[in-house]
Design a protein around this motif. Structure first.
Motif, mmCIF file in Angstrom:
data_model
loop_
_atom_site.group_PDB
_atom_site.id
_atom_site.type_symbol
_atom_site.label_atom_id
_atom_site.label_comp_id
_atom_site.label_asym_id
_atom_site.label_seq_id
_atom_site.Cartn_x
_atom_site.Cartn_y
_atom_site.Cartn_z
ATOM 1 N N UNK A 150 43.859 29.164 42.173
ATOM 2 C CA UNK A 150 44.756 29.842 41.232
ATOM 3 C C UNK A 150 46.061 30.278 41.920
ATOM 4 N N UNK A 151 47.092 30.490 41.116
ATOM 5 C CA UNK A 151 48.353 31.008 41.633
ATOM 6 C C UNK A 151 48.198 32.497 41.964
ATOM 7 N N UNK A 152 49.202 33.068 42.647
ATOM 8 C CA UNK A 152 49.063 34.418 43.203
ATOM 9 C C UNK A 152 48.719 35.484 42.161
ATOM 10 N N UNK A 153 49.234 35.304 40.927
ATOM 11 C CA UNK A 153 49.008 36.351 39.922
ATOM 12 C C UNK A 153 47.673 36.199 39.191
ATOM 13 N N UNK A 154 46.921 35.137 39.514
ATOM 14 C CA UNK A 154 45.642 34.905 38.811
ATOM 15 C C UNK A 154 44.421 34.965 39.730
ATOM 16 N N UNK A 155 44.640 35.371 40.978
ATOM 17 C CA UNK A 155 43.474 35.432 41.875
ATOM 18 C C UNK A 155 42.533 36.562 41.437
ATOM 19 N N UNK A 156 41.270 36.460 41.853
ATOM 20 C CA UNK A 156 40.270 37.429 41.420
ATOM 21 C C UNK A 156 40.446 38.799 42.064
ATOM 22 N N UNK A 157 39.720 39.768 41.529
ATOM 23 C CA UNK A 157 39.771 41.144 42.047
ATOM 24 C C UNK A 157 38.554 41.395 42.943
ATOM 25 N N UNK A 158 38.788 42.125 44.025
ATOM 26 C CA UNK A 158 37.729 42.439 44.982
ATOM 27 C C UNK A 158 37.320 43.902 44.836
ATOM 28 N N UNK A 159 36.000 44.154 44.811
ATOM 29 C CA UNK A 159 35.518 45.539 44.806
ATOM 30 C C UNK A 159 34.247 45.635 45.633
ATOM 31 N N UNK A 218 37.818 34.479 45.415
ATOM 32 C CA UNK A 218 39.023 35.147 44.917
ATOM 33 C C UNK A 218 40.129 34.131 44.633
ATOM 34 N N UNK A 219 40.277 33.150 45.546
ATOM 35 C CA UNK A 219 41.306 32.121 45.368
ATOM 36 C C UNK A 219 41.038 31.262 44.139
ATOM 37 N N UNK A 220 39.769 31.182 43.759
ATOM 38 C CA UNK A 220 39.389 30.398 42.567
ATOM 39 C C UNK A 220 39.524 31.227 41.284
ATOM 40 N N UNK A 221 39.938 32.493 41.424
ATOM 41 C CA UNK A 221 40.151 33.330 40.236
ATOM 42 C C UNK A 221 38.945 34.125 39.790
ATOM 43 N N UNK A 222 37.877 34.147 40.605
ATOM 44 C CA UNK A 222 36.678 34.919 40.250
ATOM 45 C C UNK A 222 36.737 36.307 40.887
ATOM 46 N N UNK A 223 36.233 37.306 40.188
ATOM 47 C CA UNK A 223 36.136 38.646 40.756
ATOM 48 C C UNK A 223 34.917 38.702 41.673
ATOM 49 N N UNK A 224 35.027 39.450 42.759
ATOM 50 C CA UNK A 224 33.924 39.565 43.723
ATOM 51 C C UNK A 224 33.500 41.021 43.846
ATOM 52 N N UNK A 225 32.188 41.245 43.745
ATOM 53 C CA UNK A 225 31.613 42.566 44.025
ATOM 54 C C UNK A 225 30.810 42.428 45.316
ATOM 55 N N UNK A 226 31.331 43.019 46.379
ATOM 56 C CA UNK A 226 30.721 42.921 47.705
ATOM 57 C C UNK A 226 29.718 44.067 47.855
ATOM 58 N N UNK A 227 28.431 43.731 48.088
ATOM 59 C CA UNK A 227 27.413 44.788 48.205
ATOM 60 C C UNK A 227 26.929 44.972 49.643
ATOM 61 N N UNK A 228 27.571 44.262 50.601
ATOM 62 C CA UNK A 228 27.297 44.488 52.016
ATOM 63 C C UNK A 228 26.009 43.872 52.514
ATOM 64 N N UNK A 229 25.414 44.503 53.535
ATOM 65 C CA UNK A 229 24.168 43.995 54.137
ATOM 66 C C UNK A 229 22.992 44.494 53.301
ATOM 67 N N UNK A 230 22.334 43.567 52.635
ATOM 68 C CA UNK A 230 21.261 43.912 51.684
ATOM 69 C C UNK A 230 20.186 42.825 51.689
ATOM 70 N N UNK A 231 18.989 43.134 51.215
ATOM 71 C CA UNK A 231 17.984 42.090 50.987
ATOM 72 C C UNK A 231 18.450 41.090 49.926
#
Length: 449
Positions: free
Chosen positions: A135-144, A62-75
């Motif tokens: 990235x600066x505060x307004x450019x960090x990635x989105x978490x879902x 997120x700090x690098x500006x990439x969006x993250x899709x967290x899918x939890x505990x999975x294979x």
């Protein structure tokens, strides 16, 4: 053993020793620079350090500006599948696979959901030496969050042309399931429920602590095999902590054999959809035997999932895998996947209407012996090159160390990427012959040293 191991699949280490928060940030940051932009899928196995590692990985991305899709505990195969389905730019599976509790790892995937190629790995490593940029505060990635990933993976398996869920349900299979308290606990029961399979759980709690050594090899499965027999089930299903390896136990409570996992799946697939097959250089010759029955050709790759997949794509293979219980079925996705391996195995048994022990009897029988030798003051390459020269007039393959094929056996000699050792793998038609030949090659190496 080194406490941090780096390979094209990612990094692996002992938590708090080789694998520290600083190391996790460093490699995640370099990976983010390699990905550049877009979204990254993050999933983890069930081990108790997974949450801590995941939070560091997610925060860094997120700090690098990439969006993250967290899918939890999975294979791990669910992470691979989800990268493909959600058209992400990459994925990180947080798992040390079959390593014990104190280990964890980052398995780094490219935009196709596969492990990075050697070229991609080298490109990523160039970013390790540069100062991380955030990235600066307004450019960090989105978490879902996307906690439907396992359900989507299972639905895709059920929709495969060769899977007839009704036929499997009609058989009313009863199995013993051992997930070593790993990610399989969250996924395999869901698949079995959909297939109408009754199951008895063993090592299927959500503690995140492995109750035994987690590698699914016979010496670690004595209690599981005993339980299969005591419970009078049709078969035992065992997966490793990140569910990319499938190991089976017969109705008699005996090992089906890791090598036989891929052999029987190849037989099932090429009988239905003849085509090319790819396995690695250390996988059983039985694969060639069953493919030959249906006029199909087998290609061999260096050891490692990334290498098998690369070769599968080059030859457009219909099925592939590794003798450690790894099944790669490209109609679903390019990755070792115990979930699809389970479905294909149950379909095979349902259609043949035979027990797993009878299926084992129907396969070619071979015996593999393994040895290793630690080298001091001499390089493994030097020894292997001497053996290549010695056996140059034989049927040899030098794509990954040295493999020599003889009429009655084959031997694969390969160096470790992390230790100064040479591994010796021999396969023959009898246990005695494979053991004596492994000893012979060990002595040859000792003489050269």
């Amino acid at each position: 053993m080194p406490t941090l191991m780096v390979s094209i699949s990612g990094i692996r280490g002992i938590v708090g020793d080789g694998l520290t928060p600083e190391v996790i940030v460093k490699y995640t940051s370099a990976y983010a620079d390699f990905i550049k932009q877009g979204k990254v899928i993050v999933g983890r196995d069930a081990r108790i350090t997974g949450e801590m590692v995941s939070k560091i990985v997610v925060g860094t991305l997120l700090a690098k500006g990439l969006d993250v899709v967290d899918i939890g505990i999975v294979p791990t195969p669910t992470v691979q599948f989800t990268v493909k389905i959600l058209e992400a730019q990459g994925g990180i599976a947080i798992t040390a696979s079959h390593n014990p509790n104190e280990w964890n790892a980052l398995k780094l995937l490219n935009a196709t959901g596969q492990f990075m190629s050697p070229e991609e790995h080298e490109e990523m490593k160039t970013f390790l030496s540069t100062e991380p940029f955030y990235e600066s505060w307004q450019k960090i990635g989105k978490y879902s969050e996307h906690f439907e990933a396992i359900d989507n993976h299972i639905e895709a398996i059920l929709k495969l042309n060769l899977i007839d869920a009704e036929k499997i349900r009609a058989k009313k299979f009863k199995v013993l399931l051992d997930c070593v308290n790993g990610a399989g606990v969250y996924s395999v029961p869901k698949l079995l429920d959909k297939l109408g399979v009754e199951y008895i759980k063993m090592n299927c709690d959500k503690s995140g602590i492995f109750p035994r050594l987690p590698e699914p090899v016979p010496e670690n499965l004595s209690e599981t095999m005993k339980s299969v027999k005591e419970n009078n089930v049709d078969l035992g299903i065992v997966v490793d902590p990140d569910v990319d390896r499938l190991v089976l136990i017969t109705d008699k409570g005996e090992p089906f054999g890791e090598e036989n996992t891929i052999t029987q799946v190849v037989k099932f697939i090429v009988a239905k959809t003849p085509g090319k097959v790819v396995v690695n250089l250390s996988t059983t010759r039985a694969v060639e035997d069953v493919a030959k029955e249906f006029g199909c050709k087998v290609f061999r790759s260096p050891v490692g999932e990334a290498n098998v997949v690369k070769r599968m794509k080059e030859v457009d293979a219909v099925i592939g895998g590794e003798g450690s219980g790894g099944v790669i079925y490209p109609s679903l996705h390019y990755g070792r996947d115990a979930l699809v391996g389970i479905a294909l195995t149950l379909q095979h048994l349902a259609e043949k209407d035979i027990t797993l022990s009878d299926l084992k009897k129907s396969l070619p029988e071979y015996f593999i012996a393994k040895k290793k030798i630690e080298l001091q003051n001499v390089s493994p390459d030097e020894i292997i090159n001497s053996l290549i020269f010695k056996y140059k007039n034989q049927n040899i393959n030098t794509d990954d160390g040295l493999r020599i094929d003889f009429a009655d056996h084959w031997v694969h000699l390969r160096k470790s990427n992390t230790e100064p050792i040479i591994r010796i793998i021999v396969e023959a038609k009898s246990k005695e012959l494979s053991e004596s030949l492994a000893e012979k090659y060990l002595n040859e190496i000792k003489e050269l040293v």
